[in-house]
Design an enzyme around this catalytic site. Structure first.
Site, PDB file in Angstrom:
ATOM      1  N   ASP A 170       0.759  -1.259   0.000  1.00  0.00           N
ATOM      2  CA  ASP A 170       0.000   0.000   0.000  1.00  0.00           C
ATOM      3  C   ASP A 170       0.792   1.313   0.000  1.00  0.00           C
ATOM      4  O   ASP A 170       0.562   2.172  -0.824  1.00  0.00           O
ATOM      5  CB  ASP A 170      -0.925   0.036   1.220  1.00  0.00           C
ATOM      6  CG  ASP A 170      -1.962  -1.073   1.179  1.00  0.00           C
ATOM      7  OD1 ASP A 170      -1.929  -1.916   0.275  1.00  0.00           O
ATOM      8  OD2 ASP A 170      -2.821  -1.077   2.074  1.00  0.00           O
ATOM      9  N   GLU A 402       0.255  -8.266  12.013  1.00  0.00           N
ATOM     10  CA  GLU A 402       0.179  -7.983  10.577  1.00  0.00           C
ATOM     11  C   GLU A 402       1.588  -7.796   9.985  1.00  0.00           C
ATOM     12  O   GLU A 402       1.890  -8.287   8.914  1.00  0.00           O
ATOM     13  CB  GLU A 402      -0.681  -6.725  10.385  1.00  0.00           C
ATOM     14  CG  GLU A 402      -1.011  -6.367   8.956  1.00  0.00           C
ATOM     15  CD  GLU A 402      -1.839  -5.074   8.876  1.00  0.00           C
ATOM     16  OE1 GLU A 402      -2.072  -4.425   9.930  1.00  0.00           O
ATOM     17  OE2 GLU A 402      -2.230  -4.703   7.754  1.00  0.00           O
TER      18      GLU A 402
HETATM   19  C1  DGY Z   1      -6.116  -0.731   3.814  1.00  0.00           C
HETATM   20  O1  DGY Z   1      -7.196  -0.185   4.047  1.00  0.00           O
HETATM   21  O2  DGY Z   1      -5.059  -0.419   4.358  1.00  0.00           O
HETATM   22  C2  DGY Z   1      -6.103  -1.833   2.866  1.00  0.00           C
HETATM   23  O3  DGY Z   1      -4.856  -2.410   2.729  1.00  0.00           O
HETATM   24  C3  DGY Z   1      -6.614  -1.406   1.532  1.00  0.00           C
HETATM   25  O4  DGY Z   1      -6.823  -2.530   0.812  1.00  0.00           O
END
Ligand code: DGY
Length: 438
Positions: A170, A402
């Site tokens: 991301d 995570e």
């Molecule tokens: C988030 O909201 O961080 C997700 O990874 C988007 O898919």
């Protein structure tokens, strides 16, 4: 120890399982079904509850669009703990969208080909699993056809992504140079992620402005791929995304051969496969850096930065022995220092590296799993062993987080990972690693 870890990991998955037949990545932070998460999650389930593995895949694929597109989030359920939700994405703007489920209009790496193959390998009852695969495989094939017909605008076998969330990585520093070319409005919205996780571990507000802006552009064009390709300021060929596509092509070819028939589909996939591998090696491999890098189609330039994505072509078998050797030497030099856990998500020697912030440096178990399988494929036994052991050690010491700090001293001192806790793919892929006798 192994039995205890497996029990804990199964609990994480069962607790995240929802009545509607899917598994959320993490409570509150990610309360819906995510595309590549569901693939990794199914691999974990396959080791102890094959019916759940099947359900996970069936549920995500039931939200496929008519044109073969598979969205990155499917809103099967309601939740107000996440932004941006269905009212922002508005998938119904697309004439292709599922009539049944609201979803996003962006995608994520095409993992389902290799996931179906993994299910086939793991499940002892081959007849049973093959019946399931036969019921789903054409949807996955249709998704690959979608990519090659809509996202490969130069007909070179490399597909583009039009949003950083499509890469899965991301807020990687890779995208910083693209953000420089954009000037989105200063939107007013209420972030939810920073209510669940320390904001220092999440993207900034300005980054979110970019993310929302890209979605608004796609919405303006009703999620029409041609118009997005012509107008989106973000248009990138990503080695991770393309390696996963290639790995899944191969898996589909193998599975269709087991099933029998389907010659035309196999021929299509084989032709695309050859082209994709060639272009990955010629266009995205940078000789000077000794690594695969991203190509920014919009601004016609390479993004000469090294991240964990740079080594994922090993997973799909694209590099020849010479390239693989170079790649490994870059990997060891940049990421392999003995004070680091494998594998940082971004080049630890680069000024943009941030060991705490999401995809700007922390270790991610899904990337570790991909790299582990890549090292194994090429016979780099020591690295394979090390990345597997590091993954297990981090989870044992810090929990089912995570992501994790790659700096050994800091990580061991803090004794806690980052981002969401009880994270499903961390648990699922740990189960796969623990069951791997390699
Ligand atoms: C988030 O909201 O961080 C997700 O990874 C988007 O898919």
């Amino acid at each position: 120890m192994k039995e205890y870890l497996l029990k804990q990991a199964k609990e994480v998955l069962y607790n995240n399982f929802q009545k509607k037949g899917f598994t959320i990545p993490s409570e509150n932070l990610y309360p819906f079904q995510w595309k590549w998460d569901s693939g990794f999650i199914a691999i974990g389930y396959a080791h102890f509850d094959i019916e759940k593995a099947k359900k996970e895949i069936e549920t995500i694929l039931s939200a496929q669009w008519q044109n073969g597109f598979i969205p990155h989030i499917v809103f099967h359920n309601r939740s107000d703990s996440y932004f941006p939700g269905p009212e922002v994405h508005q998938s119904k703007l697309s004439k292709h969208a599922s009539k049944k489920y609201a979803s996003s209009g962006i995608t994520q790496p095409p993992v389902f080909g290799f996931v179906l193959e993994k299910l086939y390998q793991i499940c002892p009852d081959k007849k049973n699993i093959l019946t399931f695969i036969e019921s789903q495989i054409n949807k996955v094939y249709k998704n690959h056809v979608y990519f090659y017909f809509n996202r490969d605008i130069k007909d070179e076998g490399l597909v583009y992504i039009y949003h950083n969330w499509e890469a899965g990585t991301d807020n990687s520093p890779l995208w910083d140079d693209i953000w420089e070319t954009m000037d989105p409005p200063d939107y007013h919205f209420k972030r939810k992620d920073t209510q669940h996780v320390d904001p220092s571990q999440r993207p900034t507000k300005r980054e979110y402005d970019n993310y929302i802006y890209l979605i608004e552009i796609a919405k303006k064009y009703q999620y029409d791929d041609k118009k997005i390709a012509a107008n989106s300021p973000f248009l990138v060929q990503d080695p991770l995304f393309n390696s996963i596509l290639i790995r899944s092509n191969q898996a589909l070819i193998e599975l269709y051969k087991i099933i029998g028939g389907n010659d035309k589909k196999v021929t299509f996939l084989e032709e695309k496969q050859a082209k994709s591998i060639k272009s990955l090696n010629t266009k995205l491999f940078d000789e000077n850096l000794g690594a695969y890098i991203h190509y920014d189609l919009r601004n016609k330039r390479s993004l000469a930065l090294i991240s964990s994505s740079s080594f994922t072509p090993l997973f799909c078998g694209a590099p020849d022995v010479k390239i693989a050797k170079k790649l490994i030497s870059t990997f060891v030099e940049k990421f392999g220092g003995e004070n680091n856990y494998l594998c940082a998500s971004f080049d630890p020697t680069n000024i943009r590296f941030n060991p705490k912030k999401y995809w700007r440096g922390p270790v991610w178990i899904n990337l570790n799993w991909i790299l582990y399988n890549g090292f194994k494929k090429y016979g780099y036994h020591e690295l394979a062993k090390r990345i597997k052991e590091d993954s297990i050690e981090l989870i044992v010491k810090e929990g089912f987080y995570e992501y994790f700090d790659p700096r050994k001293g800091i990580s061991d001192l803090q004794k806690i990972g980052y981002g969401g806790n009880n994270f499903s793919w961390t648990a699922a892929l740990l189960i796969d690693l623990l069951n791997d006798s390699y």
